[in-house]
Design a protein around this motif. Structure first.
Motif, PDB file in Angstrom:
ATOM      1  N   VAL A 172       0.852  -1.184   0.000  1.00 52.65           N
ATOM      2  CA  VAL A 172       0.000   0.000   0.000  1.00 52.65           C
ATOM      3  C   VAL A 172       0.892   1.239   0.000  1.00 52.65           C
ATOM      4  N   ASP A 173       0.625   2.146  -0.914  1.00 51.67           N
ATOM      5  CA  ASP A 173       1.374   3.404  -0.979  1.00 51.67           C
ATOM      6  C   ASP A 173       0.707   4.403  -0.034  1.00 51.67           C
ATOM      7  N   ILE A 174       1.178   4.446   1.180  1.00 49.59           N
ATOM      8  CA  ILE A 174       0.568   5.279   2.215  1.00 49.59           C
ATOM      9  C   ILE A 174       0.639   6.759   1.847  1.00 49.59           C
ATOM     10  N   ASN A 175       1.761   7.198   1.286  1.00 54.65           N
ATOM     11  CA  ASN A 175       1.886   8.617   0.909  1.00 54.65           C
ATOM     12  C   ASN A 175       0.851   9.013  -0.129  1.00 54.65           C
ATOM     13  N   TYR A 176       0.592   8.126  -1.088  1.00 55.54           N
ATOM     14  CA  TYR A 176      -0.426   8.421  -2.103  1.00 55.54           C
ATOM     15  C   TYR A 176      -1.780   8.650  -1.439  1.00 55.54           C
ATOM     16  N   TYR A 177      -2.169   7.738  -0.568  1.00 55.70           N
ATOM     17  CA  TYR A 177      -3.473   7.871   0.085  1.00 55.70           C
ATOM     18  C   TYR A 177      -3.540   9.103   0.979  1.00 55.70           C
ATOM     19  N   LEU A 178      -2.478   9.412   1.669  1.00 56.34           N
ATOM     20  CA  LEU A 178      -2.488  10.615   2.505  1.00 56.34           C
ATOM     21  C   LEU A 178      -2.609  11.873   1.651  1.00 56.34           C
ATOM     22  N   HIS A 179      -1.836  11.935   0.550  1.00 56.30           N
ATOM     23  CA  HIS A 179      -1.872  13.114  -0.334  1.00 56.30           C
ATOM     24  C   HIS A 179      -3.175  13.226  -1.107  1.00 56.30           C
ATOM     25  N   GLN A 180      -3.658  12.129  -1.649  1.00 60.91           N
ATOM     26  CA  GLN A 180      -4.777  12.159  -2.582  1.00 60.91           C
ATOM     27  C   GLN A 180      -6.150  11.924  -1.950  1.00 60.91           C
ATOM     28  N   GLN A 181      -6.201  11.185  -0.872  1.00 69.04           N
ATOM     29  CA  GLN A 181      -7.487  10.822  -0.292  1.00 69.04           C
ATOM     30  C   GLN A 181      -7.759  11.484   1.064  1.00 69.04           C
ATOM     31  N   VAL A 182      -6.764  11.518   1.923  1.00 67.90           N
ATOM     32  CA  VAL A 182      -6.977  11.996   3.291  1.00 67.90           C
ATOM     33  C   VAL A 182      -6.839  13.514   3.385  1.00 67.90           C
ATOM     34  N   LEU A 183      -5.753  14.060   2.890  1.00 69.09           N
ATOM     35  CA  LEU A 183      -5.483  15.494   3.030  1.00 69.09           C
ATOM     36  C   LEU A 183      -6.569  16.377   2.407  1.00 69.09           C
ATOM     37  N   PRO A 184      -7.032  16.096   1.189  1.00 66.47           N
ATOM     38  CA  PRO A 184      -8.080  16.966   0.633  1.00 66.47           C
ATOM     39  C   PRO A 184      -9.361  16.998   1.469  1.00 66.47           C
ATOM     40  N   VAL A 185      -9.741  15.851   2.005  1.00 65.45           N
ATOM     41  CA  VAL A 185     -10.962  15.789   2.812  1.00 65.45           C
ATOM     42  C   VAL A 185     -10.779  16.548   4.120  1.00 65.45           C
ATOM     43  N   ILE A 186      -9.673  16.312   4.787  1.00 68.98           N
ATOM     44  CA  ILE A 186      -9.398  17.014   6.048  1.00 68.98           C
ATOM     45  C   ILE A 186      -9.299  18.516   5.806  1.00 68.98           C
ATOM     46  N   SER A 187      -8.673  18.908   4.701  1.00 67.54           N
ATOM     47  CA  SER A 187      -8.548  20.341   4.381  1.00 67.54           C
ATOM     48  C   SER A 187      -9.913  20.990   4.215  1.00 67.54           C
ATOM     49  N   ARG A 188     -10.809  20.313   3.510  1.00 67.32           N
ATOM     50  CA  ARG A 188     -12.158  20.869   3.318  1.00 67.32           C
ATOM     51  C   ARG A 188     -12.916  20.951   4.640  1.00 67.32           C
ATOM     52  N   LEU A 189     -12.773  19.940   5.485  1.00 68.68           N
ATOM     53  CA  LEU A 189     -13.475  19.933   6.758  1.00 68.68           C
ATOM     54  C   LEU A 189     -12.980  21.029   7.702  1.00 68.68           C
ATOM     55  N   LEU A 190     -11.678  21.285   7.688  1.00 69.49           N
ATOM     56  CA  LEU A 190     -11.095  22.245   8.625  1.00 69.49           C
ATOM     57  C   LEU A 190     -10.895  23.633   8.032  1.00 69.49           C
ATOM     58  N   GLU A 191     -11.269  23.829   6.786  1.00 70.20           N
ATOM     59  CA  GLU A 191     -11.073  25.119   6.119  1.00 70.20           C
ATOM     60  C   GLU A 191     -11.658  26.308   6.893  1.00 70.20           C
ATOM     61  N   PRO A 192     -12.822  26.174   7.532  1.00 70.86           N
ATOM     62  CA  PRO A 192     -13.385  27.329   8.245  1.00 70.86           C
ATOM     63  C   PRO A 192     -12.570  27.780   9.465  1.00 70.86           C
ATOM     64  N   PHE A 193     -11.655  26.961   9.941  1.00 68.64           N
ATOM     65  CA  PHE A 193     -10.895  27.299  11.139  1.00 68.64           C
ATOM     66  C   PHE A 193      -9.601  28.016  10.776  1.00 68.64           C
ATOM     67  N   ASP A 194      -9.352  29.121  11.451  1.00 71.06           N
ATOM     68  CA  ASP A 194      -8.116  29.878  11.220  1.00 71.06           C
ATOM     69  C   ASP A 194      -6.898  29.040  11.578  1.00 71.06           C
ATOM     70  N   GLY A 195      -5.841  29.181  10.793  1.00 71.97           N
ATOM     71  CA  GLY A 195      -4.581  28.512  11.079  1.00 71.97           C
ATOM     72  C   GLY A 195      -4.515  27.066  10.620  1.00 71.97           C
ATOM     73  N   THR A 196      -5.483  26.625   9.832  1.00 73.81           N
ATOM     74  CA  THR A 196      -5.466  25.233   9.369  1.00 73.81           C
ATOM     75  C   THR A 196      -5.329  25.172   7.851  1.00 73.81           C
TER      76      THR A 196
END
Length: 80
Positions: free
Chosen positions: A10-34
């Motif tokens: 399993v390419d963990i970096n791929y999943y973190l970059h492509q699957q996890v990070l975009p979702v977390i970014s969208r969820l936390l976008e309203p919070f300053d400093g994230t």
């Protein structure tokens, strides 16, 4: 069959970059400093490319704001 499946990695970096990070970014976008670079760093990813992208977007936004402010000033002068 089990020997062929055990050779898959399993390419963990791929999943973190492509699957996890975009979702977390969208969820936390309203919070300053994230911003995405900070979140990438928290996930143990190389945040340098996100920092460069963020800086480029910041400069672009500021350029647009300056242009819009100049137009507003000009329009205000026309009303006088």
């Amino acid at each position: 069959s089990s020997s062929s499946s055990s050779s898959l990695i399993v390419d963990i970096n791929y999943y973190l970059h492509q699957q996890v990070l975009p979702v977390i970014s969208r969820l936390l976008e309203p919070f300053d400093g994230t911003d995405q670079a900070y979140l990438a760093q928290c996930l143990g990813l190389d945040s340098s490319k996100y920092k460069a992208r963020q800086q480029k977007n910041y400069l672009k936004d500021n350029e647009n704001n300056i242009e819009n402010n100049d137009d507003d000033d000009f329009n205000d002068e026309l009303l006088l």
